[in-house]
Design a protein around this motif. Structure first.
Motif, PDB file in Angstrom:
ATOM      1  N   SER A  13      11.215  13.418 -42.819  1.00 14.30           N
ATOM      2  CA  SER A  13      11.699  14.790 -42.757  1.00 14.30           C
ATOM      3  C   SER A  13      12.716  15.020 -41.659  1.00 14.30           C
ATOM      4  N   ILE A  14      13.601  16.008 -41.920  1.00 15.38           N
ATOM      5  CA  ILE A  14      14.508  16.485 -40.885  1.00 15.38           C
ATOM      6  C   ILE A  14      13.909  17.754 -40.296  1.00 15.38           C
ATOM      7  N   ALA A  15      14.086  17.979 -39.006  1.00 13.34           N
ATOM      8  CA  ALA A  15      13.424  19.104 -38.370  1.00 13.34           C
ATOM      9  C   ALA A  15      14.321  19.735 -37.326  1.00 13.34           C
ATOM     10  N   ALA A  16      14.065  21.001 -37.049  1.00 16.21           N
ATOM     11  CA  ALA A  16      14.814  21.687 -36.006  1.00 16.21           C
ATOM     12  C   ALA A  16      14.385  21.209 -34.631  1.00 16.21           C
ATOM     13  N   ASN A  17      13.141  20.734 -34.520  1.00 12.99           N
ATOM     14  CA  ASN A  17      12.695  20.131 -33.261  1.00 12.99           C
ATOM     15  C   ASN A  17      11.739  19.005 -33.565  1.00 12.99           C
ATOM     16  N   ALA A  18      11.429  18.192 -32.542  1.00 13.80           N
ATOM     17  CA  ALA A  18      10.673  16.960 -32.764  1.00 13.80           C
ATOM     18  C   ALA A  18       9.280  17.215 -33.304  1.00 13.80           C
ATOM     19  N   ASN A  19       8.651  18.342 -32.969  1.00 16.37           N
ATOM     20  CA  ASN A  19       7.299  18.606 -33.408  1.00 16.37           C
ATOM     21  C   ASN A  19       7.190  18.810 -34.914  1.00 16.37           C
ATOM     22  N   GLU A  20       8.305  19.054 -35.601  1.00 21.66           N
ATOM     23  CA  GLU A  20       8.283  19.293 -37.037  1.00 21.66           C
ATOM     24  C   GLU A  20       8.453  18.012 -37.849  1.00 21.66           C
ATOM     25  N   ILE A  21       8.655  16.892 -37.220  1.00 21.88           N
ATOM     26  CA  ILE A  21       8.812  15.637 -37.942  1.00 21.88           C
ATOM     27  C   ILE A  21       7.531  15.321 -38.695  1.00 21.88           C
ATOM     28  N   ASP A  22       7.656  15.072 -40.007  1.00 25.15           N
ATOM     29  CA  ASP A  22       6.485  14.858 -40.863  1.00 25.15           C
ATOM     30  C   ASP A  22       6.807  13.791 -41.900  1.00 25.15           C
ATOM     31  N   PRO A  23       6.580  12.508 -41.590  1.00 26.95           N
ATOM     32  CA  PRO A  23       6.892  11.447 -42.554  1.00 26.95           C
ATOM     33  C   PRO A  23       6.071  11.513 -43.832  1.00 26.95           C
ATOM     34  N   SER A  24       5.011  12.308 -43.878  1.00 26.58           N
ATOM     35  CA  SER A  24       4.201  12.398 -45.094  1.00 26.58           C
ATOM     36  C   SER A  24       4.870  13.232 -46.171  1.00 26.58           C
ATOM     37  N   ASP A  25       5.898  14.032 -45.816  1.00 23.17           N
ATOM     38  CA  ASP A  25       6.610  14.835 -46.806  1.00 23.17           C
ATOM     39  C   ASP A  25       7.807  14.044 -47.313  1.00 23.17           C
ATOM     40  N   LEU A  26       7.680  13.466 -48.510  1.00 20.93           N
ATOM     41  CA  LEU A  26       8.668  12.505 -48.990  1.00 20.93           C
ATOM     42  C   LEU A  26       9.952  13.128 -49.493  1.00 20.93           C
ATOM     43  N   THR A  27       9.981  14.445 -49.735  1.00 17.60           N
ATOM     44  CA  THR A  27      11.214  15.063 -50.216  1.00 17.60           C
ATOM     45  C   THR A  27      12.054  15.640 -49.096  1.00 17.60           C
ATOM     46  N   PRO A  97       7.862  22.843 -55.516  1.00 20.13           N
ATOM     47  CA  PRO A  97       8.873  23.519 -54.701  1.00 20.13           C
ATOM     48  C   PRO A  97      10.207  22.800 -54.592  1.00 20.13           C
ATOM     49  N   GLN A  98      10.238  21.476 -54.847  1.00 18.60           N
ATOM     50  CA  GLN A  98      11.470  20.719 -54.644  1.00 18.60           C
ATOM     51  C   GLN A  98      11.660  19.676 -55.741  1.00 18.60           C
ATOM     52  N   LYS A 131       8.448  17.175 -56.054  1.00 20.17           N
ATOM     53  CA  LYS A 131       7.273  17.349 -55.198  1.00 20.17           C
ATOM     54  C   LYS A 131       6.278  18.265 -55.905  1.00 20.17           C
ATOM     55  N   ILE A 132       5.033  17.809 -56.037  1.00 27.73           N
ATOM     56  CA  ILE A 132       3.960  18.629 -56.586  1.00 27.73           C
ATOM     57  C   ILE A 132       2.964  18.902 -55.472  1.00 27.73           C
ATOM     58  N   HIS A 133       2.834  20.173 -55.128  1.00 27.19           N
ATOM     59  CA  HIS A 133       1.980  20.582 -54.017  1.00 27.19           C
ATOM     60  C   HIS A 133       0.551  20.728 -54.511  1.00 27.19           C
ATOM     61  N   ILE A 134      -0.374  19.916 -53.955  1.00 26.92           N
ATOM     62  CA  ILE A 134      -1.786  19.984 -54.323  1.00 26.92           C
ATOM     63  C   ILE A 134      -2.554  20.875 -53.355  1.00 26.92           C
ATOM     64  N   THR A 135      -2.514  20.555 -52.074  1.00 32.26           N
ATOM     65  CA  THR A 135      -3.089  21.373 -51.010  1.00 32.26           C
ATOM     66  C   THR A 135      -2.078  21.397 -49.870  1.00 32.26           C
ATOM     67  N   ASP A 136      -2.446  22.079 -48.771  1.00 37.91           N
ATOM     68  CA  ASP A 136      -1.551  22.093 -47.621  1.00 37.91           C
ATOM     69  C   ASP A 136      -1.341  20.695 -47.045  1.00 37.91           C
ATOM     70  N   ALA A 137      -2.306  19.784 -47.276  1.00 36.45           N
ATOM     71  CA  ALA A 137      -2.229  18.447 -46.694  1.00 36.45           C
ATOM     72  C   ALA A 137      -1.864  17.364 -47.700  1.00 36.45           C
ATOM     73  N   TYR A 170       4.112   8.744 -55.889  1.00 30.94           N
ATOM     74  CA  TYR A 170       3.926   8.627 -54.456  1.00 30.94           C
ATOM     75  C   TYR A 170       2.882   9.652 -54.016  1.00 30.94           C
ATOM     76  N   GLY A 171       1.775   9.173 -53.499  1.00 31.36           N
ATOM     77  CA  GLY A 171       0.737  10.060 -52.999  1.00 31.36           C
ATOM     78  C   GLY A 171       0.759  10.110 -51.490  1.00 31.36           C
ATOM     79  N   SER A 172       0.686  11.309 -50.917  1.00 27.75           N
ATOM     80  CA  SER A 172       0.801  11.476 -49.473  1.00 27.75           C
ATOM     81  C   SER A 172      -0.235  12.474 -48.976  1.00 27.75           C
ATOM     82  N   TRP A 173      -0.941  12.101 -47.912  1.00 29.62           N
ATOM     83  CA  TRP A 173      -1.980  12.941 -47.327  1.00 29.62           C
ATOM     84  C   TRP A 173      -1.745  13.016 -45.821  1.00 29.62           C
TER      85      TRP A 173
END
Length: 262
Positions: A13-27, A97-98, A131-137, A170-173
């Protein structure tokens, strides 16, 4: 050909700051650099540059090169190169969503012009991802791509046309804010036919599943490590002149990778 058939690498993921980096979000996308070493003693280096054309319209371009650290029977080290472009669009606030599309070019270099075992391939895969959203995680990312290309084998310089398709889920948790689990099954079906009137063709089926665990190793969230395992089964039914050959290859590979996100 084995080195050319490789699964899609996880997007980050791309983020506005480092805390938003989330490699689990593949899109989501990010500019990054990474290195990987696997149990086959292969080293892979990869870099990516990302951005946005407009809000909700993002892209990433990737370049990757893999090299063996040991020489083969022909005295050369196997080399593979991969170039990719992904574009992702925000389409809704609902369960999908994407969506996006990709152009994926893969080249396995023919390291010798005299050895029958030396094979060079050029493949391109054109596909889409959602991207298919199952839960928040938990999210899953179905992917379908059309594959076509050519292969060059042996000192006789025999040419082959390749076409087929590949499908991935691709499954991501996201298990924590600083860690994730991935499960990535893939299936590829290819028709390989010789050109120039030479007899020979094959049907190749490849099943691959990658499982992995990644987590942040820095306070600023820019450094990540991932441990993974990839199982691959390749089935090939080949016809040469009037002889049929059935080949099955199974491979288990363990990987460790380090990534830095800009």
């Amino acid at each position: 050909m084995k080195n050319s058939i490789i699964a899609l690498t996880v997007l980050v993921s791309i983020a506005a700051n480092a805390n938003e980096i989330d490699p689990s979000d593949l899109t989501q996308v990010n500019s990054f650099a990474s290195g990987m070493y696997n149990s086959d003693k292969e080293i892979t280096v990869m870099g990516g540059v990302a951005g946005a054309y407009s809000e909700g319209n993002s892209f990433i371009g990737l370049i990757e090169h893999k090299t063996a650290t040991t020489t083969g029977d022909d005295g050369k080290k196997a080399q593979d190169t991969r170039l990719r472009y992904f574009q992702v669009f925000d389409v809704s606030e609902g369960s999908i969503p994407q969506v996006g599309f990709s152009v994926d070019y893969m080249k396995s270099w023919k390291m010798s012009k005299t050895e029958d075992a030396s094979i060079g391939t050029d493949l391109i895969a054109l596909g889409g991802i959602a991207k298919i959203h199952i839960t928040d995680a938990i999210s899953i990312y179905p992917n379908l791509a059309y594959v076509l290309g050519k292969a060059d084998a042996g000192e006789a310089n025999v040419q082959f046309d390749i076409k087929g398709y590949q499908t991935n889920i691709y499954g991501s948790w996201a298990i924590t804010e600083n860690g994730y689990v991935i499960v990535q099954p893939q299936y590829m079906n290819l028709d390989v036919e010789s050109t120039g009137g030479k007899s020979g063709n094959a049907k190749v089926n490849v099943f691959k599943i990658k499982t992995g665990l990644g987590y942040s190793i820095s306070d600023n969230g820019k450094y990540w490590i991932e441990f993974s395992h990839t199982y691959t089964r390749t089935d090939a039914d080949a016809l040469h002149i009037e002889n049929n050959f059935n080949m099955v290859n199974k491979d288990n590979k363990f990987e460790i990778s380090f990534s830095y996100y800009f």
